[in-house]
Design a protein around this motif. Structure first.
Motif, PDB file in Angstrom:
ATOM      1  N   GLN A   1       0.718   4.376  -1.329  1.00  0.00           N
ATOM      2  CA  GLN A   1       0.498   3.423   0.046  1.00  0.00           C
ATOM      3  C   GLN A   1       0.157   2.087  -0.306  1.00  0.00           C
ATOM      4  OE1 GLN A   1      -1.975   2.341   4.348  1.00  0.00           O
ATOM      5  NE2 GLN A   1      -2.297   4.540   3.033  1.00  0.00           N
ATOM      6  N   TRP A   2       1.121   1.078  -0.049  1.00  0.00           N
ATOM      7  CA  TRP A   2       0.793  -0.375  -0.173  1.00  0.00           C
ATOM      8  C   TRP A   2       0.271  -0.764   1.131  1.00  0.00           C
ATOM      9  CZ3 TRP A   2       4.028  -4.093   2.204  1.00  0.00           C
ATOM     10  CH2 TRP A   2       3.644  -5.662   1.948  1.00  0.00           C
ATOM     11  N   PHE A   3      -0.513  -1.706   1.281  1.00  0.00           N
ATOM     12  CA  PHE A   3      -1.270  -2.189   2.451  1.00  0.00           C
ATOM     13  C   PHE A   3      -1.410  -3.869   2.075  1.00  0.00           C
ATOM     14  CE2 PHE A   3      -4.899  -4.302   4.629  1.00  0.00           C
ATOM     15  CZ  PHE A   3      -4.568  -3.763   6.340  1.00  0.00           C
ATOM     16  N   HIS A   4      -0.726  -4.649   3.121  1.00  0.00           N
ATOM     17  CA  HIS A   4      -0.694  -5.975   3.086  1.00  0.00           C
ATOM     18  C   HIS A   4      -1.765  -6.834   4.291  1.00  0.00           C
ATOM     19  CE1 HIS A   4       0.627 -10.235   2.383  1.00  0.00           C
ATOM     20  NE2 HIS A   4       1.050 -10.117   3.559  1.00  0.00           N
ATOM     21  N   LEU A   5      -2.587  -7.629   4.053  1.00  0.00           N
ATOM     22  CA  LEU A   5      -3.168  -8.091   5.068  1.00  0.00           C
ATOM     23  C   LEU A   5      -2.608  -9.576   5.165  1.00  0.00           C
ATOM     24  CD1 LEU A   5      -5.410  -8.774   7.228  1.00  0.00           C
ATOM     25  CD2 LEU A   5      -6.981  -9.266   5.310  1.00  0.00           C
ATOM     26  N   ASP A   6      -1.973  -9.917   6.305  1.00  0.00           N
ATOM     27  CA  ASP A   6      -1.424 -11.417   6.281  1.00  0.00           C
ATOM     28  C   ASP A   6      -2.339 -12.182   7.447  1.00  0.00           C
ATOM     29  OD1 ASP A   6       0.063 -13.610   6.937  1.00  0.00           O
ATOM     30  OD2 ASP A   6       1.526 -12.777   7.837  1.00  0.00           O
TER      31      ASP A   6
END
Length: 531
Positions: free
Chosen positions: A488-493
């Motif tokens: 799983q890849w998680f990105h916080l923008d």
């Protein structure tokens, strides 16, 4: 002659006595043994409880999860030691669980009476090597019963009674979809919609209209499950080093009111849900950490507000990619009930992630998850301003053959605070949620660029988006035994820009930090045997 007759009579009497004694020693006929009988009324696995007309089914699973660069059950490295990537964070974490379920059903003149319960016997590392994050400080957990040799604990998931269309107890909310937060993933942290997969105390009623059409209405207890936080932004140190505040929610005064309409047929499922949620704050005057003071009760409190959310969900079966394949997704919008968008199997996370920087000590991304904020006093918000959120998530599930299957899943969520990005300490800017938050944020993060002042080091905006994308592969060599690998890849923008010199949470130093978007990747592996 007399002697012979006496001998014969004596012998006869003796034989009769012996015969009576032998008859007295014969065993009494035992009652027939009532063997366990199969109950075919409710599907495979049910049998009658001996001596009753109640059917029972015992089941469950044994599961072992290991997550690399993440928390238990696939939580990304989005906060705490994992978010900081410091020397205290664990490179991997394992959890072993045995779930036991008990399902009983009895046919009555009012319909089937059902009870269901699930207990999870499990062991994992609830502690931390960081002395400031001991188990005893985490929600009052007892370290002696958890991560010690021979330790562990029992968690309770579902516990409910169903009768005549009603459900009483700890069950999935009437608002939720059948898949909750698991359209195809095994991790319990796919954000973008509601998730009550471990149950919430509620009362609900479901009416079946035939042809797969049903409607439900319910009252959910929000105390544990459906409240994130309300920030009082006027208290000392209202916003800490990690961009989050202390929870100033008042006591629970009203249940959440939830409802749904569902169509469940051979082609798939369609559902529309709605929820109403009370957002209330404790007091206007609070001490550090939102604890009450001797002045709290006489300071008053902001007016209670009602928030709500809506969700639409769709499952499409019988797609041309193969037998058993399907697509599931749901879309949610919330105002003042952010848990119905930023939802996991536990509490709603706030985000504090650190990474590399081209000019500062490190970069950082913050994301505060709230239901609302308020700032009492002149120039304040005038009451609670509700937080807005929306999200979407879904999965494509494919069966390669009877032994191999996989899923591709993802989610996107957005959290927004009322007001403009340039609202700040000047003028009446603090009357918006952004203005009040940024005023409190500036107290611990100097260098905010005020409106019309280009000399600041950063611009403040507490809005944020999160994106997730993942895939898994499952192997089932024999029935009810499955091995899964999931990435799983998680990105916080995050929407802050620039940099600030501030004292981050220990063990981070007081240094120059760049505000920047953050990314993390995790791997979760699982072995599970259902029974």
């Amino acid at each position: 002659m007399i002697t012979a007759r006496t001998l014969i009579l004596s012998s006869a009497a003796g034989l009769m006595a012996l015969s009576g004694a032998q008859a007295a020693d014969l065993p009494v006929k035992a009652k027939a043994v009532e063997y366990v009988r199969i109950c075919s009324l409710y599907g495979a696995g049910f049998f009658y409880i001996p001596g009753t007309d109640t059917c029972i089914k015992l089941g469950g699973y044994l599961r072992v999860d290991t997550t690399f660069n993440g928390g238990a059950h696939g939580a990304p490295a989005w906060s705490g030691d994992l978010g900081q990537q410091n020397r205290y964070y664990d490179y991997f974490l394992s959890r072993s669980r045995m779930a036991l379920t008990v399902d009983t059903r009895t046919a009555t003149e009012y319909g089937v009476v059902r009870t269901f319960g699930q207990g999870d016997f499990q062991f994992q590392n609830f502690g931390s090597s960081n002395p400031s994050l001991t188990v005893g400080s985490q929600a009052g957990l007892n370290a002696a019963l958890l991560s010690t040799a021979g330790g562990g604990y029992v968690a309770v998931e579902y516990l409910f009674i169903q009768f005549a269309g009603f459900t009483f107890g700890k069950s999935s909310s009437a608002y939720s979809t059948p898949w909750n937060g698991f359209p195809g993933n095994i991790n319990s942290s796919l954000l973008g919609g509601n998730n009550t997969d471990t149950g919430v105390n509620n009362i609900q009623y479901t009416a079946e209209f035939g042809n797969g059409v049903s409607a439900s209405i319910g009252l959910d207890d929000p105390t544990v499950w459906n409240r994130t936080a309300v920030y009082n932004l006027a208290i000392p140190a209202a916003i800490g080093a990690n961009g989050t505040g202390s929870n100033a929610y008042a006591g629970t005064h009203s249940p959440d009111i939830v409802a749904r309409i569902r169509v469940d047929q051979a082609w798939g499922l369609f559902q529309v849900s709605a929820a109403a949620h009370e957002v209330s704050a404790s007091y206007n005057t609070l001490g550090a950490g939102a604890v009450p003071t001797a002045l709290s009760e006489i300071s008053g409190h902001p007016e209670t507000k009602w928030g709500g959310s809506v969700m639409a969900a769709l499952q499409i079966k019988n797609i041309p990619t193969g037998p058993g394949d399907d697509i599931k997704f749901d879309v949610s919008y919330a105002k003042g009930t952010t848990k119905n968008v930023i939802a996991t199997s536990g509490g709603s996370p706030s985000f504090a992630m650190f990474g590399g920087s081209g000019f500062g000590y490190q970069s950082v991304g913050f994301g505060a998850t709230t239901d609302g904020v308020y700032m009492p006093g002149a120039g304040g918000t005038g009451g609670i301003i509700l937080t807005t959120a929306w999200g979407v998530r879904g999965a494509f599930n494919h069966n390669w053959d009877p032994y191999w299957s996989s899923s591709l899943f993802g989610g996107y969520s957005q959290v927004k605070y009322d007001g403009g990005a340039n609202d700040n300490l000047l003028g009446a800017g603090t009357t918006s949620a952004k203005g009040a938050y940024c005023a409190a944020f500036a107290a611990s993060h100097p260098g905010q660029a005020l409106a019309g002042n280009a000399a600041g080091n950063y611009t403040c905006n507490p809005d944020f988006n999160v994106s997730q994308l993942g895939a898994n592969l499952r192997w089932t060599p024999v029935k009810n035994l499955t091995f899964t690998g999931e990435v799983q890849w998680f990105h916080l923008d995050q929407k802050m820009s620039g940099s600030s010199v501030f004292a981050a949470s220990s063990p981070k130093p007081a240094a120059l930090y760049e505000f920047k978007d953050q990314n993390t990747v995790l791997l979760q592996v699982r072995a599970q045997r259902n029974f």
